[in-house]
Design a protein around this motif. Sequence first.
Motif, short mmCIF file in Angstrom:
data_model
loop_
_atom_site.label_atom_id
_atom_site.label_comp_id
_atom_site.label_asym_id
_atom_site.label_seq_id
_atom_site.Cartn_x
_atom_site.Cartn_y
_atom_site.Cartn_z
N VAL A 142 0.86 -1.19 0.00
CA VAL A 142 0.00 0.00 0.00
C VAL A 142 0.89 1.24 0.00
CG1 VAL A 142 -1.72 1.30 1.30
CG2 VAL A 142 -1.86 -1.20 1.21
N PRO A 143 0.68 2.15 -0.96
CA PRO A 143 1.57 3.32 -1.09
C PRO A 143 1.23 4.44 -0.10
CG PRO A 143 -0.11 3.41 -2.78
CD PRO A 143 -0.35 2.13 -2.03
N HIS A 144 0.83 4.06 1.11
CA HIS A 144 0.42 5.04 2.11
C HIS A 144 0.44 4.34 3.46
CE1 HIS A 144 -1.71 8.71 3.44
NE2 HIS A 144 -2.32 7.91 4.29
N ARG A 145 0.97 5.01 4.47
CA ARG A 145 1.00 4.38 5.80
C ARG A 145 -0.42 4.38 6.37
NH1 ARG A 145 5.22 6.15 10.41
NH2 ARG A 145 6.62 5.15 8.92
N LEU A 146 -0.90 3.21 6.74
CA LEU A 146 -2.28 3.07 7.22
C LEU A 146 -2.38 3.38 8.70
CD1 LEU A 146 -3.28 -0.32 5.49
CD2 LEU A 146 -3.88 2.00 4.75
N ASP A 147 -3.44 4.08 9.08
CA ASP A 147 -3.77 4.21 10.50
C ASP A 147 -4.37 2.90 11.01
OD1 ASP A 147 -2.93 6.80 10.89
OD2 ASP A 147 -4.87 7.70 10.45
N LEU A 148 -5.24 2.31 10.20
CA LEU A 148 -6.02 1.16 10.66
C LEU A 148 -6.08 0.09 9.58
CD1 LEU A 148 -8.05 -0.22 12.63
CD2 LEU A 148 -9.85 1.15 11.54
N ALA A 149 -5.85 -1.16 9.99
CA ALA A 149 -6.03 -2.30 9.09
C ALA A 149 -7.11 -3.21 9.68
CB ALA A 149 -4.73 -3.09 8.93
N VAL A 150 -8.07 -3.62 8.84
CA VAL A 150 -9.14 -4.52 9.26
C VAL A 150 -8.84 -5.89 8.67
CG1 VAL A 150 -11.62 -4.93 9.29
CG2 VAL A 150 -10.75 -2.58 9.23
N ILE A 151 -8.63 -6.88 9.53
CA ILE A 151 -8.22 -8.22 9.08
C ILE A 151 -9.44 -9.12 9.01
CG2 ILE A 151 -6.77 -10.21 9.57
CD1 ILE A 151 -4.85 -8.34 11.03
N ALA A 152 -9.76 -9.56 7.79
CA ALA A 152 -10.93 -10.42 7.55
C ALA A 152 -10.46 -11.73 6.93
CB ALA A 152 -11.92 -9.70 6.64
N LEU A 153 -9.51 -12.37 7.59
CA LEU A 153 -8.94 -13.64 7.11
C LEU A 153 -9.05 -14.69 8.20
CD1 LEU A 153 -5.70 -12.23 5.45
CD2 LEU A 153 -7.70 -13.12 4.24
N SER A 154 -8.86 -15.95 7.85
CA SER A 154 -8.96 -17.04 8.81
C SER A 154 -7.90 -16.90 9.90
CB SER A 154 -8.83 -18.39 8.11
OG SER A 154 -7.59 -18.47 7.44
N ALA A 155 -8.18 -17.50 11.06
CA ALA A 155 -7.34 -17.32 12.25
C ALA A 155 -5.89 -17.72 12.01
CB ALA A 155 -7.93 -18.12 13.42
N ASP A 156 -5.66 -18.77 11.23
CA ASP A 156 -4.29 -19.27 11.06
C ASP A 156 -3.40 -18.30 10.29
OD1 ASP A 156 -6.09 -20.01 8.89
OD2 ASP A 156 -4.36 -21.00 8.00
N LYS A 157 -3.99 -17.32 9.61
CA LYS A 157 -3.21 -16.35 8.82
C LYS A 157 -2.95 -15.05 9.56
CE LYS A 157 -5.14 -18.15 4.49
NZ LYS A 157 -6.01 -17.86 3.34
N VAL A 158 -3.55 -14.88 10.71
CA VAL A 158 -3.55 -13.57 11.36
C VAL A 158 -2.17 -13.19 11.90
CG1 VAL A 158 -4.50 -12.22 13.27
CG2 VAL A 158 -6.02 -13.62 11.86
N VAL A 159 -1.43 -14.14 12.47
CA VAL A 159 -0.11 -13.80 13.04
C VAL A 159 0.79 -13.20 11.97
CG1 VAL A 159 1.96 -14.70 14.14
CG2 VAL A 159 -0.28 -15.58 14.81
N ALA A 160 0.86 -13.85 10.81
CA ALA A 160 1.71 -13.36 9.73
C ALA A 160 1.24 -12.00 9.23
CB ALA A 160 1.73 -14.37 8.58
N ILE A 161 -0.08 -11.80 9.18
CA ILE A 161 -0.62 -10.53 8.70
C ILE A 161 -0.29 -9.41 9.68
CG2 ILE A 161 -2.76 -9.28 8.25
CD1 ILE A 161 -1.94 -11.12 5.98
N VAL A 162 -0.40 -9.67 10.98
CA VAL A 162 -0.06 -8.64 11.98
C VAL A 162 1.42 -8.28 11.87
CG1 VAL A 162 0.12 -8.15 14.45
CG2 VAL A 162 -1.93 -9.25 13.55
N ASP A 163 2.28 -9.27 11.65
CA ASP A 163 3.70 -8.99 11.45
C ASP A 163 3.92 -8.08 10.24
OD1 ASP A 163 5.54 -9.91 13.36
OD2 ASP A 163 5.17 -12.00 12.78
N ALA A 164 3.20 -8.39 9.16
CA ALA A 164 3.31 -7.56 7.94
C ALA A 164 2.81 -6.15 8.21
CB ALA A 164 2.52 -8.21 6.81
N CYS A 165 1.73 -6.03 8.97
CA CYS A 165 1.23 -4.69 9.32
C CYS A 165 2.29 -3.91 10.10
CB CYS A 165 -0.05 -4.82 10.16
SG CYS A 165 -1.51 -5.33 9.23
N GLY A 166 2.99 -4.61 10.99
CA GLY A 166 4.04 -3.95 11.76
C GLY A 166 5.15 -3.43 10.86
N ARG A 167 5.55 -4.24 9.90
CA ARG A 167 6.62 -3.80 8.97
C ARG A 167 6.15 -2.63 8.12
NH1 ARG A 167 7.10 -9.50 8.58
NH2 ARG A 167 5.94 -9.52 6.62
N ALA A 168 4.82 -2.56 7.86
CA ALA A 168 4.28 -1.49 7.02
C ALA A 168 3.97 -0.22 7.82
CB ALA A 168 3.03 -1.98 6.31
#
Length: 895
Positions: free
Chosen positions: A67-93
Amino acid sequence: MKEKHYLTPLLQPRSVGVIGASEREASLGNVVIRNMLQAGFKGRLFAINPKHESVLGVPCHKSVEDVPHRLDLAVIALSADKVVAIVDACGRAGVKAVIVLTSGFSETGPRGAALERQVIEAARRHRIRLLGPNCLGIMRPELGLNATFAHASALKGSIGLISQSGALCTAILDWAKPNNIGFSAVVSLGSSSDIDFGEVLEYMISDPRTESIFLYVEGIRDARRFMSALRGAARVKPVLLIKVGRHPQASRAILSHSGVVSGEDAVFDAALRRAGVIRLYNLGQLFAAANALFSHFRPRGNRLAIITNGGGPGVMAADRAADLDIPLSEITDVTLEKLNAALPAHWSRGNPIDLGGDAGVDRYRQALQAALEGPNVDGVLVMLTPQAVTDPTAVAKAVVEIEKGADKPVVTCWMGEDLVHDGRKVFEAAGIPTFRTPEPAVELFSHISAYYRNQKLLMQTPASLSHLNPPSVESARLVIETALAERRKVLNEMESKACLAAFRIPIAQTVVARSATEAMVLAEEIGLPVVMKIDSPSILHKADSGGVRLNLGSLAAVRTAYQEILDEVRRNKPDAAINGVAIEPMILKRHGRELVVGVKRDPVFGPVITFGEGGNRVEANRDLAIALPPLNRYLVRDLIQSSRVAPLLGDFRNMPAIHHEALEFVLLRVSEMVCELPWIHSLEINPLIVDETGAVAVDARLVVDNMSPSADRYDHMAIHPYPSQLTTKWTQPDGTEITIRPIKPEDADLEIEFVRKLSPETKYYRFMNTMRELPPAMVARLTQIDYDREMAFVATIQLDGQEVEVGVCRYAVNPDGESCEFAIVVADDWQHRGLARKLMGVLIETARNKGLAYMNGVFLANNERMLRFVQGLGFVLSNDPEDSTVKVGVLSLQD
């Protein structure tokens, strides 16, 4: 400077990314992005899913890092097993906040709980705040933000709704829209693994769009933060709360649903009373109470007058009032005279005031006017049934006219449907609460009158120690530490009473005999008659096991009783460990009332104090009054009056009233014990015998437990005591004495006057505006603080016999728990006199003793005097990367 709340990226985001956005109908990602589009989000919206080029016309990015913009808020609508990796990616972003909508975490069992911990660890590693998991999401109608998967939307309004149940949110939204009820915010907490009630409440305190707050609570994770925020919110905005899990079966369902422990319901009730909020039990009561508060329904007490044109409905209302402990008003002679002049000779001459089935407009008007003028009346319920000569609409109009000039609340009940429909509409248009049946009308009066009573409890901020004769805390601590060193948690009666005596509670002296001969010697030393009781850590209720003998008036009786007690206890409790037989004087108080005072530890709110009828009836009647410590005299009196035993403590059956001050003294001392002895797991003083001359603890049992060391000596308590030990005096060279002490709620007027007198320049540098008066919400935020997570010191002087504030400084602990942010302001005519440096010295030392590592400050770049001042204190300054008009200062506290 004006501080921006750290939850702003979550609750007022400028940019939102939906991770898992989808074109697939009815999928989570599809519903969320559709809701965002339909709500008309005013910020920037991004869809994130590697499988799509766009979703519903919104360009789609392969990952959050693309995403070409730093997000204030990310809404995660994925299965539970994918959430840890997504939160890590959000942190890097660089995402600041995330909402996890999906389920499959702690509510599913150990594996899900482990996954949830990994998600939270990932969020904390990147300093991301997380809402959920297993939540509905959030709505902010004013911003066009609908980051939920609800099929209902919310109207703009002034109600802030916080709920642990997403399903309940949707039900409330479904009800609200056709009733034209709007919301400033809707927040579904879900499992509240990171963000809990307390933090969202704190945000709503200062949110100008929120005028009242609704809570749906299943359980609390952080009692201290919850109580602090709830008390702060209730000080400036009506807070209405539904708490479920009132019974064990429901509590087990909550543990399964949201993974939180709900605690004992009576304790939760006590906490809510202390917080100044209204507790309700169903949605009907919630909306009725809300409407009453919006229409400025303000009872000053709980005495109710009932006016009716039918005896049966009046009795129904009176029955419900009795159920709720709402007293019916006593009709004075003056009021009776007015009613006699207005009503027919056959009227009821009592309360309920039965006007008769032929009552018309004039009779209703005169009766209502007389009732409202009655000195014993705090509110009036006006009831009507559509009888042959009754005009429901005309009576309703007359009630509305009288209510306009009344200073007491009026609630109405027009029973029926077709014939009274227009009358109800008259009340609704006038903002007067109206009901179809009497019970909810009485319930409303009960709830709202309790609210204003609870507001008085909210104002109380007791210290840990009263101004009484200081206790010997060290003596009690040594008794407890000795027992724990011997791996004992149950103190014997002598040890328990030693702890009571250390806090100056009168006791019946106890000694322990280990033979019949020793028993006789000790009994003669104490003086006959005596009481003998088994001394055993295994036996709680001694009489039930045959271990008590009373009023022994001879040494022969003592010798016989000794052996009888041992024989009977061994027969009834063969496995009990027996230390000997305790001997104490027989307390003979002809007018004595046997009471019980106790302490127990709730799994959510920690130690609570209990009070009620004692002696052998305590087990049969466990209906004890409960209060959260610390207590002062006002809170002690409220605890006593709320107990079932209260009517027995005055003049009763030829017995004089008890010595109330003696009973209050014992309860205050028990409160001190709870504050200063964190090892206490439970305490029972039973009986505490109180008569007209004083009080004495006849028997006591204290159970203790090891406690983990904490930098906060009051970490075990839900309500932090007022830290009076931090008060200091400082004398100026001219002899002026300045008191530097922690702020308290009663300082609201001091704070308002202090800010009002500041120069425009000083106001601007502190608050980023030159407001003349502090808004009420800000006054509460500044004076109603949690001494665990923040601290504020006021500097005051005495001027013409009045306390005057001349400076204030404060810090608030940041979410990381390691650093804090400070602010300071000094009255213009007290600047350049060393006061600012003195205040900062006190504040820095307090933060250092708290164990904090850093103190931060944010300053306007053009405030050169402030910049020089903080550099002189050791702060290291740097530019704010997001705002060139400010500088950031950091002070290391642990060097």
